[in-house]
Write an enzyme that holds these catalytic residues in place. Structure first.
Site, mmCIF file in Angstrom:
data_model
loop_
_atom_site.group_PDB
_atom_site.id
_atom_site.type_symbol
_atom_site.label_atom_id
_atom_site.label_comp_id
_atom_site.label_asym_id
_atom_site.label_seq_id
_atom_site.Cartn_x
_atom_site.Cartn_y
_atom_site.Cartn_z
ATOM 1 N NE ARG A 13 -2.219 -9.056 0.130
ATOM 2 C CZ ARG A 13 -2.486 -8.711 1.396
ATOM 3 N NH1 ARG A 13 -1.594 -8.102 2.152
ATOM 4 N NH2 ARG A 13 -3.690 -8.943 1.890
ATOM 5 C CB SER A 71 -7.422 -4.342 9.383
ATOM 6 O OG SER A 71 -7.726 -5.649 8.971
ATOM 7 C CD GLU A 93 -8.170 -10.964 10.777
ATOM 8 O OE1 GLU A 93 -8.459 -11.081 9.571
ATOM 9 O OE2 GLU A 93 -8.146 -11.936 11.573
ATOM 10 C CE1 TYR A 136 -2.460 -6.796 10.636
ATOM 11 C CE2 TYR A 136 -4.819 -7.204 10.597
ATOM 12 C CZ TYR A 136 -3.718 -6.528 10.123
ATOM 13 O OH TYR A 136 -3.874 -5.576 9.143
ATOM 14 C CG HIS A 173 -6.106 -3.545 0.321
ATOM 15 N ND1 HIS A 173 -6.656 -3.639 1.579
ATOM 16 C CD2 HIS A 173 -4.923 -2.922 0.463
ATOM 17 C CE1 HIS A 173 -5.846 -3.077 2.444
ATOM 18 N NE2 HIS A 173 -4.771 -2.639 1.805
ATOM 19 C CG LEU A 218 0.044 3.338 4.856
ATOM 20 C CD1 LEU A 218 0.229 3.230 3.346
ATOM 21 C CD2 LEU A 218 -1.430 3.392 5.205
ATOM 22 C CG ASP A 228 -1.968 -1.046 1.189
ATOM 23 O OD1 ASP A 228 -2.014 -1.811 0.202
ATOM 24 O OD2 ASP A 228 -2.757 -1.131 2.149
ATOM 25 C CB ALA A 242 0.900 -3.205 10.112
ATOM 26 C CD GLN A 243 3.021 -9.742 11.578
ATOM 27 O OE1 GLN A 243 3.091 -9.960 10.345
ATOM 28 N NE2 GLN A 243 2.118 -10.308 12.330
ATOM 29 C CB SER A 244 0.503 -6.630 7.145
ATOM 30 O OG SER A 244 1.431 -7.267 6.296
HETATM 31 O O1 G4F Z 1 -4.387 -13.619 2.402
HETATM 32 P P1 G4F Z 1 -4.573 -13.855 3.836
HETATM 33 O O2 G4F Z 1 -3.374 -14.244 4.623
HETATM 34 O O3 G4F Z 1 -5.248 -12.514 4.396
HETATM 35 P P2 G4F Z 1 -6.040 -12.194 5.755
HETATM 36 O O4 G4F Z 1 -5.691 -13.122 6.850
HETATM 37 O O5 G4F Z 1 -7.496 -12.091 5.426
HETATM 38 O O6 G4F Z 1 -5.457 -10.767 6.137
HETATM 39 C C1 G4F Z 1 -5.284 -9.742 5.174
HETATM 40 O O7 G4F Z 1 -6.444 -8.937 5.113
HETATM 41 C C2 G4F Z 1 -6.708 -8.176 6.290
HETATM 42 C C3 G4F Z 1 -7.987 -7.369 6.046
HETATM 43 O O8 G4F Z 1 -9.088 -8.151 6.464
HETATM 44 C C4 G4F Z 1 -5.532 -7.271 6.588
HETATM 45 F F1 G4F Z 1 -5.787 -6.513 7.661
HETATM 46 C C5 G4F Z 1 -4.291 -8.125 6.808
HETATM 47 O O9 G4F Z 1 -3.166 -7.295 7.049
HETATM 48 C C6 G4F Z 1 -4.051 -8.946 5.557
HETATM 49 O O10 G4F Z 1 -3.741 -8.040 4.522
HETATM 50 O O11 G4F Z 1 -5.684 -14.964 4.095
HETATM 51 C C7 G4F Z 1 -6.960 -14.880 3.507
HETATM 52 C C8 G4F Z 1 -7.716 -16.166 3.801
HETATM 53 C C9 G4F Z 1 -7.731 -16.533 5.291
HETATM 54 O O12 G4F Z 1 -9.003 -16.919 5.696
HETATM 55 C C10 G4F Z 1 -6.819 -17.744 5.373
HETATM 56 O O13 G4F Z 1 -7.189 -18.657 6.403
HETATM 57 O O14 G4F Z 1 -7.066 -17.246 3.144
HETATM 58 C C11 G4F Z 1 -7.014 -18.361 4.004
HETATM 59 N N1 G4F Z 1 -5.905 -19.225 3.587
HETATM 60 C C12 G4F Z 1 -6.051 -20.505 3.190
HETATM 61 N N2 G4F Z 1 -4.849 -21.058 2.925
HETATM 62 C C13 G4F Z 1 -4.593 -18.902 3.559
HETATM 63 C C14 G4F Z 1 -3.925 -20.056 3.137
HETATM 64 N N3 G4F Z 1 -3.935 -17.758 3.850
HETATM 65 C C15 G4F Z 1 -2.584 -17.753 3.711
HETATM 66 N N4 G4F Z 1 -1.907 -16.597 3.979
HETATM 67 N N5 G4F Z 1 -1.889 -18.865 3.321
HETATM 68 C C16 G4F Z 1 -2.508 -20.049 3.018
HETATM 69 O O15 G4F Z 1 -1.855 -21.031 2.686
#
Ligand code: G4F
Length: 322
Positions: free
Chosen positions: A186, A125, A127, A151, A181, A80, A13, A82-84
């Site tokens: 990313r 967020s 989250e 988080y 986003h 912006l 971002d 963060a440990q994101s």
């Molecule tokens: O891409 P993710 O890691 O994003 P998450 O956890 O939704 O968080 C992101 O969005 C938030 C806004 O709501 C931000 F605040 C935060 O900083 C970040 O940008 O995971 C998305 C979904 C989750 O439900 C996770 O359980 O994907 C699922 N998932 C399934 N397999 C996985 C995986 N996520 C990741 N990272 N890796 C996997 O192997």
């Protein structure tokens, strides 16, 4: 010429925001953390090398934050940094809280003391909503917030302390509550870019399969480039306020995966392995944002569809890995 100060300028971002603000003739300043491999640190902003000013800084170093804000005297501050990564926040909860919660407080204090007439944007967020949801299945500004991760808890502290400083000290401090986003910038340990990079690697014979966690989590995915425009609009509103930024559409990780593999002519089920190590101790099953407030009050609209965004990411990895 307006001056902006961005924490997290080298992130996804931060880099799009810096680009956008430079295009609007801002003088852009930002902090980056010291890293032992400096070559990688400013990759996302290397094309802006001569157009932005970067400094070493850390959200847990209040003296540096104060010194920089005192020196630069920005008109707009975008927090912006963060440990994101949500799952990693379970591995390093202390670091996550220090950066995402105490770090915000450090920056607010520096803002209050050094440049109280500036405007402050906090990257809040979706989250934070966790399992909170309105009866119609959406999350919006008034929805209860019941976070499900360190988080989310840390971000919720920052959200509230920003509101508290706004009221207590009459500061222009606003929250953007951003739903997921994405973009080619990313990190590849977030699920969209992980899936795209793996699918392209499999197609090119560089990888045999992909390991994922919860396939049935639903997320509201927009494009980072659209969301940084919203940040700038939020700070240029006549009053400080809080806004949800979302597309209003939700898809499962499975749907996203199917779209990506289908697009490049493969069946995701032939390559998928579920690995529990990617699950979170408490899952957040469903996010869908209602961005009506920012549509009506500020006139913000997303320009990039989910499909266009995923194809941009696929094209990016095809070019890079070929
Ligand atoms: O891409 P993710 O890691 O994003 P998450 O956890 O939704 O968080 C992101 O969005 C938030 C806004 O709501 C931000 F605040 C935060 O900083 C970040 O940008 O995971 C998305 C979904 C989750 O439900 C996770 O359980 O994907 C699922 N998932 C399934 N397999 C996985 C995986 N996520 C990741 N990272 N890796 C996997 O192997």
């Amino acid at each position: 010429m307006k001056k902006a100060f961005i924490t997290g300028i080298a992130g996804q971002d931060g880099s799009y925001l810096a680009e956008y603000l430079v295009s609007k003739d801002y003088e852009v300043h930002g902090i980056i953390r010291r890293n032992s491999i400096p070559e990688h640190q400013e990759l996302r902003i290397s094309h802006l090398e001569d157009k932005v000013f970067t400094y070493y800084g850390d959200m847990n170093d209040p003296t540096t934050l104060s010194r920089l804000l005192g020196l630069i005297k920005p008109d707009e501050i975008y927090n912006l940094a963060a440990q994101s990564h949500v799952r990693i926040s379970f591995d390093i909860p202390g670091n996550t809280v220090m950066t995402n919660a105490v770090g915000t407080l450090n920056l607010l204090e520096a803002f209050r003391k050094e440049c109280p007439h500036a405007r402050f944007y906090q990257a809040s967020s979706s989250e934070m909503f966790g399992t909170g949801m309105d009866d119609d299945g959406y999350q919006r500004e008034g929805t209860p917030m019941l976070p499900t991760s360190p988080y989310g808890c840390a971000k919720l502290f920052s959200y509230h302390i920003v509101r508290n400083y706004r009221k207590s000290y009459k500061l222009f401090a606003s929250n953007g509550i951003l739903f997921n986003h994405e973009s080619p910038r990313r990190g590849s340990n977030f699920v969209t870019n992980k899936v795209v990079k793996a699918a392209v690697s499999i197609k090119l014979g560089l990888q045999s399969h992909i390991e994922l966690g919860n396939m049935d989590a639903y997320r509201d995915w927009g494009h980072s480039r659209d969301y940084v425009r919203a940040m700038n609009m939020i700070l240029n509103h006549s009053i400080p306020d809080d806004f949800v930024v979302a597309t209003g559409m939700t898809r499962s990780v499975r749907d996203m995966c199917k779209f990506v593999f289908d697009y490049i002519g493969m069946n995701y089920e032939d390559y998928l392995k579920i690995n529990d190590k990617h699950l979170r101790p408490e899952e957040l099953p469903y996010l869908k944002g209602d961005a009506s407030k920012i549509h009506h009050v500020l006139g913000w609209q997303p320009e990039c569809s989910f499909e266009e965004m995923m194809i941009e990411m696929i094209d990016h990895w095809m070019r890079r890995l070929k």
